[in-house]
Write an enzyme that holds these catalytic residues in place. Sequence first.
Site, mmCIF file in Angstrom:
data_model
loop_
_atom_site.group_PDB
_atom_site.id
_atom_site.type_symbol
_atom_site.label_atom_id
_atom_site.label_comp_id
_atom_site.label_asym_id
_atom_site.label_seq_id
_atom_site.Cartn_x
_atom_site.Cartn_y
_atom_site.Cartn_z
ATOM 1 N N LYS A 1 6.833 5.003 -10.412
ATOM 2 C CA LYS A 1 5.168 4.873 -10.705
ATOM 3 C C LYS A 1 4.632 4.252 -9.380
ATOM 4 O O LYS A 1 5.506 3.330 -8.911
ATOM 5 C CB LYS A 1 4.880 4.264 -11.846
ATOM 6 C CG LYS A 1 5.265 5.172 -13.059
ATOM 7 C CD LYS A 1 4.882 4.270 -14.361
ATOM 8 C CE LYS A 1 4.955 5.216 -15.557
ATOM 9 N NZ LYS A 1 3.995 6.346 -15.480
ATOM 10 N N ARG B 1 9.001 12.822 -23.059
ATOM 11 C CA ARG B 1 9.490 14.159 -23.794
ATOM 12 C C ARG B 1 10.819 14.417 -23.791
ATOM 13 O O ARG B 1 11.457 15.243 -24.556
ATOM 14 C CB ARG B 1 8.437 15.493 -23.107
ATOM 15 C CG ARG B 1 8.728 15.412 -21.529
ATOM 16 C CD ARG B 1 7.864 16.317 -20.678
ATOM 17 N NE ARG B 1 6.700 15.351 -20.686
ATOM 18 C CZ ARG B 1 5.482 15.792 -20.111
ATOM 19 N NH1 ARG B 1 5.432 17.013 -19.593
ATOM 20 N NH2 ARG B 1 4.471 15.058 -20.093
HETATM 21 N N1 BES Z 1 4.528 6.474 -20.296
HETATM 22 C C1 BES Z 1 3.852 7.536 -19.408
HETATM 23 C C2 BES Z 1 2.469 7.743 -19.881
HETATM 24 C C3 BES Z 1 1.438 6.771 -19.656
HETATM 25 C C4 BES Z 1 0.662 6.691 -18.501
HETATM 26 C C5 BES Z 1 1.053 5.851 -20.694
HETATM 27 C C6 BES Z 1 -0.345 5.688 -18.281
HETATM 28 C C7 BES Z 1 0.057 4.921 -20.493
HETATM 29 C C8 BES Z 1 -0.530 4.908 -19.424
HETATM 30 C C9 BES Z 1 4.676 8.784 -19.324
HETATM 31 O O1 BES Z 1 6.122 8.459 -19.652
HETATM 32 C C10 BES Z 1 4.380 9.388 -18.110
HETATM 33 O O2 BES Z 1 4.661 8.848 -17.205
HETATM 34 N N2 BES Z 1 3.780 10.532 -18.117
HETATM 35 C C11 BES Z 1 3.558 11.356 -16.764
HETATM 36 C C12 BES Z 1 3.911 12.623 -17.137
HETATM 37 C C13 BES Z 1 3.831 13.492 -15.865
HETATM 38 C C14 BES Z 1 4.795 13.171 -14.955
HETATM 39 C C15 BES Z 1 3.748 14.828 -16.309
HETATM 40 C C16 BES Z 1 1.990 11.119 -16.437
HETATM 41 O O3 BES Z 1 1.118 10.785 -17.485
HETATM 42 O O4 BES Z 1 1.455 10.915 -15.415
HETATM 43 MN MN MN Z 2 6.854 8.006 -17.566
#
Ligand code: BES
Ligand code: MN
Length: 498
Positions: free
Chosen positions: A275, A349
Amino acid sequence: MDVVVRRGDVTTRQAGALAIGVFEVARRPEGAAGTVDRATRGAISARLAARDFHGRFLETAVLYPAGLRARRLILVGLGKRAAFTEHHARLAAAQAARRAREIGAGTLATAVHGVGLGGLDPERAAQLVAEGSMLGHYRHTAYRGERPAPLRRVELVEGDAALARRMAPAAERGARWADAACLARDLANTPGQDLVPERLAARAAEIARRSGARVKSLGVGQLERLGMGALLAVGRGSVHPPRLIVLERGPARGSRTVVVVGKGITFDTGGISLKPRENMHKMKYDMSGAAAVLGLFAALPTLDPRLRVVGIIPTAENMPGGRALKPGDVVRAADGTTIEVTNTDAEGRLVLADALVYARRFKPAAVVDLATLTGAVSIALGHLAAGLFSDDDALASSLVEAGEHAGERLWRLPLWDDYASELSSDTADLVNSAGREGGAILGAMFLKRFARGMRWAHLDIASTAWSPVERPHEPRGATGYGVRLLLEWLSRRAASGA
Ligand code: BES
Ligand code: MN
Ligand code: ZN
């Protein structure tokens, strides 16, 4: 902090502060505010006349009038009577408790807002005021000292003895539900260093013991035997191994089972698909789904004991270690489905896939999962509603309704099969991540594959589990979203005999 109901008169109750709700435009205050106004020789009406205080919703004023046994008087605006709802009573109580804490009142006596003029059922109002007081009073203080000290006690004051007796169990329920939500907040606010999967399992065991639930925590060896390749893969980059925590409460047989699944990523760096640095610290709350399940279990003793509830928490730390899962790797979930991992940051997921497969063995009447699954759900809904996904209309609307009553909103988004093709892979049965568009829906579509054959709903709580702004009933940070929603939903199910 304790919440109790006391039969008595607001004007003679001894306390650090007395909280009284005041409706807007009342030139001459009525109800509890009227009683206090008379005892204080017009302290409230003088304020209204001077236009220092109007009774606007959530407006507060602290007065020091003679004529009361309480040391201070906190006025809290209830807004326009025509606009007053149950949630207004909850928020007004939260605002008063927050103010009482700020001024170091020590103890707070309060009128039960909404009874009488507000038109609420007295027991319901007692529950709401108890709940709101506790939620508004909450601070996460484990990592710092705090001054002034928190309140020791909130007393709901009611003059009618029979009514006060009826209010007591309702207030008790409100306090316990809010306390459970605060437990979930504390868990989600805890830094990732102190809440690794093993520690989360230990906390789950503690909570289960206190609420009379059975609990087990499956380690790597057992996960391997169950073929949970997706959960194992997510946990591989961390020195803290993944686990599957399973809680069970209620009669073992002869009763319909509800399974609640909570995403328990104790920290989400994104893994090798790292991230960006901004806001990564917030990813300690990526176990808010798990926290909601644990909060629910903490308060299950307040519900019908015939309810059979199973909680499943797949937990892991998503780290980019030397053994970490890589983009392009293919993992095999517990039902044999192969998944091409196109993005290691779509880890929620993956862990939920194995948890949903595990849920099947309970032959549940309904399965609800809660997960901070996608950033996209916040783009769609902002921070005032979580995303709800389900193919079952009755299940979906019962959840929406429970959310309205809990003051934890849900908004339904589509799950049309037309979206499924976007998850197809050239290498495996499906990919774990596709484009950015419709991100929350694609996450839900992925889960749907693993929920096959069950009545299932998915709540994407990434939008609501963390509040970026201060609200009366929640400070910035973890909100404990979902705990009271689930309690409300389950108590309604029990009452309707479902
Ligand atoms: N935990 C995150 C989702 C999230 C993002 C929660 C920001 C709270 C605030 C999740 O694991 C994630 O990273 N999701 C990705 C999915 C994508 C890679 C398809 C996202 O939301 O960018
Ligand atoms: Mn994630
Ligand atoms: Zn995540």
